[in-house]
Design a protein around this motif. Sequence first.
Motif, PDB file in Angstrom:
ATOM      1  N   UNK A  58       0.833  -1.205   0.000  1.00 11.31           N
ATOM      2  CA  UNK A  58       0.000   0.000   0.000  1.00 11.31           C
ATOM      3  C   UNK A  58       0.866   1.253   0.000  1.00 11.31           C
ATOM      4  N   UNK A  59       1.892   1.278   0.837  1.00 10.11           N
ATOM      5  CA  UNK A  59       2.751   2.452   0.904  1.00 10.11           C
ATOM      6  C   UNK A  59       3.414   2.714  -0.448  1.00 10.11           C
ATOM      7  N   UNK A  60       3.872   1.667  -1.103  1.00 12.74           N
ATOM      8  CA  UNK A  60       4.505   1.828  -2.423  1.00 12.74           C
ATOM      9  C   UNK A  60       3.494   2.376  -3.427  1.00 12.74           C
ATOM     10  N   UNK A  61       2.290   1.863  -3.391  1.00 11.48           N
ATOM     11  CA  UNK A  61       1.234   2.321  -4.297  1.00 11.48           C
ATOM     12  C   UNK A  61       0.867   3.774  -4.007  1.00 11.48           C
ATOM     13  N   UNK A  62       0.760   4.095  -2.752  1.00 11.41           N
ATOM     14  CA  UNK A  62       0.399   5.450  -2.346  1.00 11.41           C
ATOM     15  C   UNK A  62       1.491   6.441  -2.763  1.00 11.41           C
ATOM     16  N   UNK A  63       2.739   6.058  -2.573  1.00  6.10           N
ATOM     17  CA  UNK A  63       3.838   6.940  -2.958  1.00  6.10           C
ATOM     18  C   UNK A  63       3.901   7.131  -4.468  1.00  6.10           C
ATOM     19  N   UNK A  64       3.607   6.080  -5.222  1.00  5.93           N
ATOM     20  CA  UNK A  64       3.566   6.200  -6.688  1.00  5.93           C
ATOM     21  C   UNK A  64       2.440   7.149  -7.102  1.00  5.93           C
ATOM     22  N   UNK A  65       1.296   7.051  -6.440  1.00  5.70           N
ATOM     23  CA  UNK A  65       0.182   7.951  -6.735  1.00  5.70           C
ATOM     24  C   UNK A  65       0.581   9.397  -6.428  1.00  5.70           C
ATOM     25  N   UNK A  66       1.181   9.609  -5.262  1.00 11.31           N
ATOM     26  CA  UNK A  66       1.578  10.963  -4.889  1.00 11.31           C
ATOM     27  C   UNK A  66       2.592  11.528  -5.883  1.00 11.31           C
ATOM     28  N   UNK A  68       2.730  10.747  -9.014  1.00  8.33           N
ATOM     29  CA  UNK A  68       2.015  11.004 -10.269  1.00  8.33           C
ATOM     30  C   UNK A  68       1.264  12.335 -10.253  1.00  8.33           C
ATOM     31  N   UNK A  69       0.889  12.784  -9.062  1.00  8.57           N
ATOM     32  CA  UNK A  69       0.183  14.066  -8.975  1.00  8.57           C
ATOM     33  C   UNK A  69       1.121  15.183  -8.508  1.00  8.57           C
ATOM     34  N   UNK A  70       2.402  14.860  -8.445  1.00  3.89           N
ATOM     35  CA  UNK A  70       3.426  15.820  -8.022  1.00  3.89           C
ATOM     36  C   UNK A  70       3.099  16.423  -6.653  1.00  3.89           C
ATOM     37  N   UNK A  71       2.747  15.544  -5.726  1.00  7.63           N
ATOM     38  CA  UNK A  71       2.388  15.961  -4.370  1.00  7.63           C
ATOM     39  C   UNK A  71       3.607  16.536  -3.663  1.00  7.63           C
ATOM     40  N   UNK A  72       3.486  17.746  -3.180  1.00  6.59           N
ATOM     41  CA  UNK A  72       4.621  18.477  -2.612  1.00  6.59           C
ATOM     42  C   UNK A  72       5.208  17.817  -1.358  1.00  6.59           C
ATOM     43  N   UNK A  73       4.404  17.131  -0.587  1.00 11.78           N
ATOM     44  CA  UNK A  73       4.873  16.547   0.673  1.00 11.78           C
ATOM     45  C   UNK A  73       5.220  15.071   0.554  1.00 11.78           C
ATOM     46  N   UNK A  74       5.541  14.608  -0.646  1.00 16.58           N
ATOM     47  CA  UNK A  74       5.847  13.193  -0.861  1.00 16.58           C
ATOM     48  C   UNK A  74       6.983  12.704   0.035  1.00 16.58           C
ATOM     49  N   UNK A  79       8.886   9.431   4.688  1.00 18.03           N
ATOM     50  CA  UNK A  79       9.541   9.339   5.994  1.00 18.03           C
ATOM     51  C   UNK A  79       8.572   8.765   7.028  1.00 18.03           C
ATOM     52  N   UNK A  80       7.347   9.234   7.012  1.00 22.49           N
ATOM     53  CA  UNK A  80       6.328   8.734   7.939  1.00 22.49           C
ATOM     54  C   UNK A  80       6.053   7.257   7.673  1.00 22.49           C
ATOM     55  N   UNK A  81       5.965   6.880   6.402  1.00 24.21           N
ATOM     56  CA  UNK A  81       5.763   5.468   6.065  1.00 24.21           C
ATOM     57  C   UNK A  81       6.897   4.608   6.636  1.00 24.21           C
ATOM     58  N   UNK A  82       8.130   5.095   6.500  1.00 24.72           N
ATOM     59  CA  UNK A  82       9.268   4.350   7.031  1.00 24.72           C
ATOM     60  C   UNK A  82       9.186   4.181   8.539  1.00 24.72           C
ATOM     61  N   UNK A  83       8.797   5.224   9.227  1.00 22.32           N
ATOM     62  CA  UNK A  83       8.639   5.160  10.682  1.00 22.32           C
ATOM     63  C   UNK A  83       7.559   4.148  11.070  1.00 22.32           C
TER      64      UNK A  83
END
Length: 135
Positions: A58-66, A68-74, A79-83
């Motif tokens: 899920x985290x990998x999918x979510x990060x790929x989505x972010x 794709x939309x050029x999310x500024x806080x990716x 970092x939060x996902x890693x924690x």
Amino acid sequence: MTFMPWEDRYKLGVGPMDAQHRGLVDAMNKVHDSVSAGATGADLLRMVDSLAALTQRHFASEEAYMQSIQFADLEQHRTIHGLLMRQLTEHRERIAKTGKPDPKLFSFLKLWLQSHICGIDAKYARAKIPAANSI
């Protein structure tokens, strides 16, 4: 009674992410139900490993989505996902050693899912895909 029932407030309006979040809630509830029924040792460890693998995908999918939309806080989100994965790994290691979960496992999972979906993830759900001519 379900430990953490799915609620509409967890819907972000991003179809794949909503489906994955619901899957995470279901997996967490399955682990909780199994522990409540007395699961320990290898059986419990397999379920937690399954939850961890689902979370990692899920985290990998979510990060790929972010991305794709050029999310500024990716990067902050990564970092939060890693924690969160490190904390889940610590809980898994306790189960591997003792055969039992830390009593704080389910409060951690519930707080993580609720606050992460409704707080941090809601930010990317509100982000817009940049116009093609502005890239």
